[in-house]
Design an enzyme around this catalytic site. Sequence first.
Site, short mmCIF file in Angstrom:
data_model
loop_
_atom_site.label_atom_id
_atom_site.label_comp_id
_atom_site.label_asym_id
_atom_site.label_seq_id
_atom_site.Cartn_x
_atom_site.Cartn_y
_atom_site.Cartn_z
N ASN A 119 -15.72 0.45 5.46
CA ASN A 119 -15.08 1.11 6.59
C ASN A 119 -14.10 2.13 6.02
O ASN A 119 -13.08 1.76 5.47
CB ASN A 119 -14.36 0.05 7.44
N LYS A 129 -12.34 4.16 7.67
CA LYS A 129 -11.21 4.38 8.58
C LYS A 129 -10.96 5.90 8.72
O LYS A 129 -11.92 6.67 8.70
CB LYS A 129 -9.98 3.61 8.09
N HIS A 149 -12.25 -3.56 15.79
CA HIS A 149 -11.41 -3.68 14.59
C HIS A 149 -9.96 -3.91 15.02
O HIS A 149 -9.52 -3.37 16.04
CB HIS A 149 -11.53 -2.40 13.75
N GLU A 180 -7.32 -2.69 14.03
CA GLU A 180 -6.54 -1.46 14.19
C GLU A 180 -6.78 -0.84 15.56
O GLU A 180 -5.88 -0.25 16.15
CB GLU A 180 -6.86 -0.49 13.04
N GLU A 201 -11.68 -10.66 9.79
CA GLU A 201 -10.67 -9.89 9.06
C GLU A 201 -9.28 -10.36 9.49
O GLU A 201 -8.76 -9.91 10.53
CB GLU A 201 -10.81 -8.40 9.38
N GLY A 214 -5.39 -4.24 4.01
CA GLY A 214 -4.60 -3.20 3.37
C GLY A 214 -3.34 -3.70 2.68
O GLY A 214 -2.47 -2.92 2.32
N SER A 260 -8.66 -6.77 2.04
CA SER A 260 -8.31 -6.69 0.62
C SER A 260 -9.41 -7.20 -0.32
O SER A 260 -9.13 -7.77 -1.37
CB SER A 260 -6.98 -7.41 0.35
P1 13P Z 1 -8.92 -3.26 3.24
O1 13P Z 1 -10.15 -3.63 2.46
O2 13P Z 1 -8.36 -1.92 2.89
O3 13P Z 1 -7.92 -4.37 3.24
O4 13P Z 1 -9.39 -3.09 4.79
C1 13P Z 1 -10.19 -4.07 5.37
C2 13P Z 1 -10.67 -3.58 6.67
O5 13P Z 1 -9.91 -3.44 7.62
C3 13P Z 1 -12.09 -3.22 6.78
O6 13P Z 1 -12.46 -3.00 8.11
#
Ligand code: 13P
Length: 247
Positions: A8, A10, A92, A94, A162, A168, A207
Amino acid sequence: MKKLAAGNWKMNGTRAAVAEVQALLAAHPAPACEMLLCPPATLLAEMAGLAAGSALAVGGQDCHANAAGAHTGDISAAMLADAGASHVILGHSERRADHGETDALVLAKARAAIAAGLVAVVCLGETEAQRDAGETLAVIAAQLDGSVPKDATAGQLVIAYEPVWAIGTGRTPTIAQIAEVHSFLRARLSAHIGAEAANTRLLYGGSVKPSNAAEIFAVPHVDGALVGGASLKAVDFGAIVAALAAA
Ligand code: 13P
């Protein structure tokens, strides 16, 4: 079931970043797992062009629940498919946090995605406060029941667990915590969609990096990963793909 390494991107990447896709395909032309990259919508068509005929699938990061209409700034599932996407990430954390997306909205989007022929990659996960309060499994159960279409088949659906606090941050749950959630997810999905749950990919995300991928992929009911930051660099994502292919 073929395992799935999904990335992803983002809100990262301009056209120059598609060089990473060329590097990934050169290094991993035929891995023993599926590969998926979900770039920003601006790069979808170009990335899909590069990936055509390769082992790499391309997906969107969100879609609208409606097929078309007066929804400024939104993109429909059919438009993603038209741009070359085969998958779309939905719900997601976010988007749940930044755009107030509810389970009901994610469910409507998942139905729209499946109707347009896309695989719906439905995300769920607890916040740190919810984990500290002992609510992890209850939160995940409610998100799963509320956002996954009951008639989805294994070919139409991927679930990504997740934990919000692992995204992150460089922090990951313990192997035992991942194992607990993933075995719970398999059982809950099976109660929700029936026999198709056995072959539905359950991804871990948060992560994931080359240094921890192998131990995460060894956990029962972890069928791949949804990778954020480490999917932006071909060398890192490629190492995760290789770890999954070897799992
Ligand atoms: P990270 O791998 O940067 O922690 O992000 C995970 C994520 O949100 C994938 O959708």
